[in-house]
Design an enzyme around this catalytic site. Structure first.
Site, PDB file in Angstrom:
ATOM      1  N   ARG A 173       0.753  -1.289  -0.008  1.00 22.82           N
ATOM      2  CA  ARG A 173      -0.034   0.043   0.024  1.00 22.82           C
ATOM      3  C   ARG A 173       0.906   1.224  -0.004  1.00 22.82           C
ATOM      4  O   ARG A 173       0.457   2.219   0.599  1.00 22.82           O
ATOM      5  CB  ARG A 173      -0.992   0.006   1.157  1.00 22.82           C
ATOM      6  CG  ARG A 173      -1.925  -1.036   1.158  1.00 22.82           C
ATOM      7  CD  ARG A 173      -3.001  -1.146   0.060  1.00 22.82           C
ATOM      8  NE  ARG A 173      -3.508  -2.502  -0.178  1.00 22.82           N
ATOM      9  CZ  ARG A 173      -3.305  -3.623  -0.567  1.00 22.82           C
ATOM     10  NH1 ARG A 173      -2.154  -3.575  -1.248  1.00 22.82           N
ATOM     11  NH2 ARG A 173      -3.872  -4.451  -0.615  1.00 22.82           N
ATOM     12  N   SER A 223     -10.769  -0.614   3.083  1.00 24.83           N
ATOM     13  CA  SER A 223     -10.202  -0.959   4.475  1.00 24.83           C
ATOM     14  C   SER A 223      -9.674   0.322   4.943  1.00 24.83           C
ATOM     15  O   SER A 223      -9.149   0.884   4.249  1.00 24.83           O
ATOM     16  CB  SER A 223      -9.073  -2.020   4.340  1.00 24.83           C
ATOM     17  OG  SER A 223      -9.525  -3.075   3.891  1.00 24.83           O
ATOM     18  N   GLU A 293      -5.016   3.742   6.145  1.00 19.71           N
ATOM     19  CA  GLU A 293      -4.602   3.536   4.803  1.00 19.71           C
ATOM     20  C   GLU A 293      -5.235   4.780   3.814  1.00 19.71           C
ATOM     21  O   GLU A 293      -4.955   5.123   2.789  1.00 19.71           O
ATOM     22  CB  GLU A 293      -5.215   2.174   4.137  1.00 19.71           C
ATOM     23  CG  GLU A 293      -5.124   1.826   2.718  1.00 19.71           C
ATOM     24  CD  GLU A 293      -5.403   0.455   2.488  1.00 19.71           C
ATOM     25  OE1 GLU A 293      -5.534  -0.571   3.158  1.00 19.71           O
ATOM     26  OE2 GLU A 293      -6.324   0.388   1.153  1.00 19.71           O
TER      27      GLU A 293
HETATM   28  P1  FAD Z   1      -8.051   8.437  -4.812  1.00 20.94           P
HETATM   29  O1  FAD Z   1      -8.781   7.928  -3.652  1.00 20.94           O
HETATM   30  O2  FAD Z   1      -8.588   9.469  -5.717  1.00 20.94           O
HETATM   31  O3  FAD Z   1      -6.486   9.093  -4.477  1.00 20.94           O
HETATM   32  C1  FAD Z   1      -5.742   8.021  -3.809  1.00 20.94           C
HETATM   33  C2  FAD Z   1      -4.628   8.893  -3.450  1.00 20.94           C
HETATM   34  O4  FAD Z   1      -3.931   8.901  -4.675  1.00 20.94           O
HETATM   35  C3  FAD Z   1      -4.617  10.306  -3.096  1.00 20.94           C
HETATM   36  O5  FAD Z   1      -3.446  10.661  -2.334  1.00 20.94           O
HETATM   37  C4  FAD Z   1      -4.579  11.174  -4.504  1.00 20.94           C
HETATM   38  O6  FAD Z   1      -4.086  12.425  -4.307  1.00 20.94           O
HETATM   39  C5  FAD Z   1      -3.594  10.269  -5.304  1.00 20.94           C
HETATM   40  N1  FAD Z   1      -3.883  10.378  -6.647  1.00 20.94           N
HETATM   41  C6  FAD Z   1      -4.917   9.849  -7.537  1.00 20.94           C
HETATM   42  N2  FAD Z   1      -4.643   9.511  -8.506  1.00 20.94           N
HETATM   43  C7  FAD Z   1      -3.251  10.400  -8.925  1.00 20.94           C
HETATM   44  C8  FAD Z   1      -2.527  10.695  -9.790  1.00 20.94           C
HETATM   45  N3  FAD Z   1      -2.808  10.368 -11.346  1.00 20.94           N
HETATM   46  N4  FAD Z   1      -1.442  11.102  -9.791  1.00 20.94           N
HETATM   47  C9  FAD Z   1      -0.946  11.498  -8.734  1.00 20.94           C
HETATM   48  N5  FAD Z   1      -1.383  11.178  -7.570  1.00 20.94           N
HETATM   49  C10 FAD Z   1      -2.860  10.562  -7.539  1.00 20.94           C
HETATM   50  N6  FAD Z   1      -7.923  -0.839  -1.979  1.00 20.94           N
HETATM   51  C11 FAD Z   1      -7.030  -2.217  -2.234  1.00 20.94           C
HETATM   52  O7  FAD Z   1      -5.775  -1.648  -2.254  1.00 20.94           O
HETATM   53  N7  FAD Z   1      -7.483  -2.977  -2.140  1.00 20.94           N
HETATM   54  C12 FAD Z   1      -8.878  -3.300  -2.185  1.00 20.94           C
HETATM   55  O8  FAD Z   1      -9.405  -4.287  -2.287  1.00 20.94           O
HETATM   56  C13 FAD Z   1      -9.821  -2.345  -2.020  1.00 20.94           C
HETATM   57  N8  FAD Z   1     -11.114  -2.572  -2.006  1.00 20.94           N
HETATM   58  C14 FAD Z   1     -11.906  -1.250  -1.760  1.00 20.94           C
HETATM   59  C15 FAD Z   1     -13.057  -1.541  -1.570  1.00 20.94           C
HETATM   60  C16 FAD Z   1     -14.140  -0.443  -1.365  1.00 20.94           C
HETATM   61  C17 FAD Z   1     -15.759  -0.661  -1.348  1.00 20.94           C
HETATM   62  C18 FAD Z   1     -13.509   0.790  -1.520  1.00 20.94           C
HETATM   63  C19 FAD Z   1     -14.609   1.983  -1.376  1.00 20.94           C
HETATM   64  C20 FAD Z   1     -12.351   1.040  -1.551  1.00 20.94           C
HETATM   65  C21 FAD Z   1     -11.424   0.104  -1.731  1.00 20.94           C
HETATM   66  N9  FAD Z   1     -10.043   0.280  -1.752  1.00 20.94           N
HETATM   67  C22 FAD Z   1      -9.052  -1.043  -1.909  1.00 20.94           C
HETATM   68  C23 FAD Z   1      -9.444   1.599  -1.701  1.00 20.94           C
HETATM   69  C24 FAD Z   1      -9.338   2.404  -3.045  1.00 20.94           C
HETATM   70  O9  FAD Z   1     -10.116   1.804  -3.813  1.00 20.94           O
HETATM   71  C25 FAD Z   1      -7.816   1.986  -3.713  1.00 20.94           C
HETATM   72  O10 FAD Z   1      -6.854   2.679  -2.899  1.00 20.94           O
HETATM   73  C26 FAD Z   1      -7.839   2.693  -4.862  1.00 20.94           C
HETATM   74  O11 FAD Z   1      -6.745   2.367  -5.680  1.00 20.94           O
HETATM   75  C27 FAD Z   1      -7.811   4.324  -4.963  1.00 20.94           C
HETATM   76  O12 FAD Z   1      -7.895   4.727  -6.228  1.00 20.94           O
HETATM   77  P2  FAD Z   1      -8.605   6.292  -6.482  1.00 20.94           P
HETATM   78  O13 FAD Z   1      -8.515   6.589  -7.974  1.00 20.94           O
HETATM   79  O14 FAD Z   1     -10.093   6.280  -5.848  1.00 20.94           O
HETATM   80  O15 FAD Z   1      -7.728   7.099  -5.931  1.00 20.94           O
END
Ligand code: FAD
Length: 304
Positions: A173, A223, A293
């Site tokens: 992570r 999580s 996380e």
């Molecule tokens: P965001 O939440 O939009 O951003 C996360 C971070 O990345 C922030 O710091 C943001 O500033 C930065 N960021 C985003 N895009 C960029 C970019 N292009 N360049 C630079 N920085 C950037 N995670 C897991 O690892 N495993 C799982 O099984 C999992 N299951 C989930 C289930 C549910 C129901 C939910 C709601 C979430 C889950 N997650 C899980 C958490 C989440 O989906 C992941 O961490 C996902 O990869 C985040 O991606 P995002 O585009 O939504 O990032």
């Protein structure tokens, strides 16, 4: 400063917003407004906006799909760059060239259509590929580290750079992008030739496991805590008697103690107060430090 905000406004037109509500742009559905929000659709628009913001020292932050964020109730100062419109998936043999706003689900389905295996693990993670690279998102024994070949970024001086997998410094992570100031524009993923029907079956099976175990009926960010070495966060939380524990509208899920859910019109403060209670209780009972996380962004969160 106003002159250059004007430049940003002209650049983005109908994709520039002031006092923009971010509730619908994060999966907790909490938090306040961005002073300004913009929605780039091309790498050039991202580069131009970062050039303006950096030159004028205007604070900014990036949202991918907002599925790992807790946004301050007091909102976010400066400009929020929302990358959900930076989309595109192109397949070349066993490689997929993906723009950072593409959703993991979309990439998983495209891989399946192309009979490419190795991305099934990510099909139920509700993030964009940019956010997933930042978080080195993973599930069911695989993580982004295993499939990323290279990443195209804008570095903190505004130059486009290619980072090979080893330069991403992936670990559980974690990645270099959580601290190095790069903005991820796109990535190359490598998968293996497989069988479309088997890929579909595996994806359905994993997503069924999610539905059975995770509180997907409620808003959350997945999580809430990282897995501490040698323990499982959910088990520690459950064994601390915290299932169902509430602060305002935020609750430790009864279905999966690793998830804090927005049970009933929670504020981000409810969620962050509950995070603190969980951390304190687990530390008191088991001497284990849980670290979040979920990423906190916005006013008054810088010290956390
Ligand atoms: P965001 O939440 O939009 O951003 C996360 C971070 O990345 C922030 O710091 C943001 O500033 C930065 N960021 C985003 N895009 C960029 C970019 N292009 N360049 C630079 N920085 C950037 N995670 C897991 O690892 N495993 C799982 O099984 C999992 N299951 C989930 C289930 C549910 C129901 C939910 C709601 C979430 C889950 N997650 C899980 C958490 C989440 O989906 C992941 O961490 C996902 O990869 C985040 O991606 P995002 O585009 O939504 O990032």
């Amino acid at each position: 400063m106003m002159k250059d905000i004007k430049e940003l406004k002209e650049l983005f037109g109908e994709r520039y917003f002031e006092n923009f509500p971010l509730r619908q742009y994060n999966t907790f559905h909490t938090g306040g407004n961005a002073d300004i929000a913009i929605f780039p659709q091309t790498d050039l628009e991202v580069a131009d906006s970062l050039r303006i913001l950096r030159a004028e020292q205007i604070p900014f932050c990036i949202i991918g799909n907002g599925s790992n964020l807790l946004i301050s109730d007091e909102g976010v100062e400066g400009v929020v760059i929302i990358l959900s419109g930076l989309k595109g998936i192109l397949t070349e043999g066993t490689e997929l060239h993906v723009k950072s706003g593409s959703l993991l689900r979309e990439i998983a389905y495209e891989s399946m259509r192309q009979s490419l295996t190795g991305f099934e693990f990510a099909s139920g993670i509700p993030g964009s590929v940019g956010g997933a690279i930042v978080m080195n998102a993973g599930a069911y024994g695989s993580e982004m580290k295993d499939v990323i070949i290279r990443v195209k970024v804008l570095d903190c001086t505004g130059n486009i750079r290619t980072r090979e997998n080893y330069e991403c410094e992936f670990s559980y992570r974690e990645s270099a992008y959580q601290t190095n100031g790069d903005t991820i524009l796109s990535a190359v993923i490598e998968l293996r030739q497989g069988d479309e029907e088997l890929i579909r079956e595996r994806m359905n099976e994993l997503n069924e496991q999610r539905r059975l175990k995770q509180p997907l009926d409620y808003p959350s960010a997945g999580s809430t805590f990282k897995r501490p070495k040698g323990f499982f966060a959910a088990k520690l939380i459950e064994d601390s008697g915290l299932k169902g524990c509430r602060v305002g509208g935020a609750m430790v899920s009864e279905k999966h103690a690793g998830f804090i859910i927005n049970y009933d019109n929670a504020t981000s403060r409810d969620v962050s107060n509950l995070i603190d209670i969980v951390r304190e209780t687990v530390f008191r009972k088991f001497g284990v430090e849980l670290s979040a996380e979920v990423k906190l962004i916005g006013r008054n969160y810088s010290e956390r």
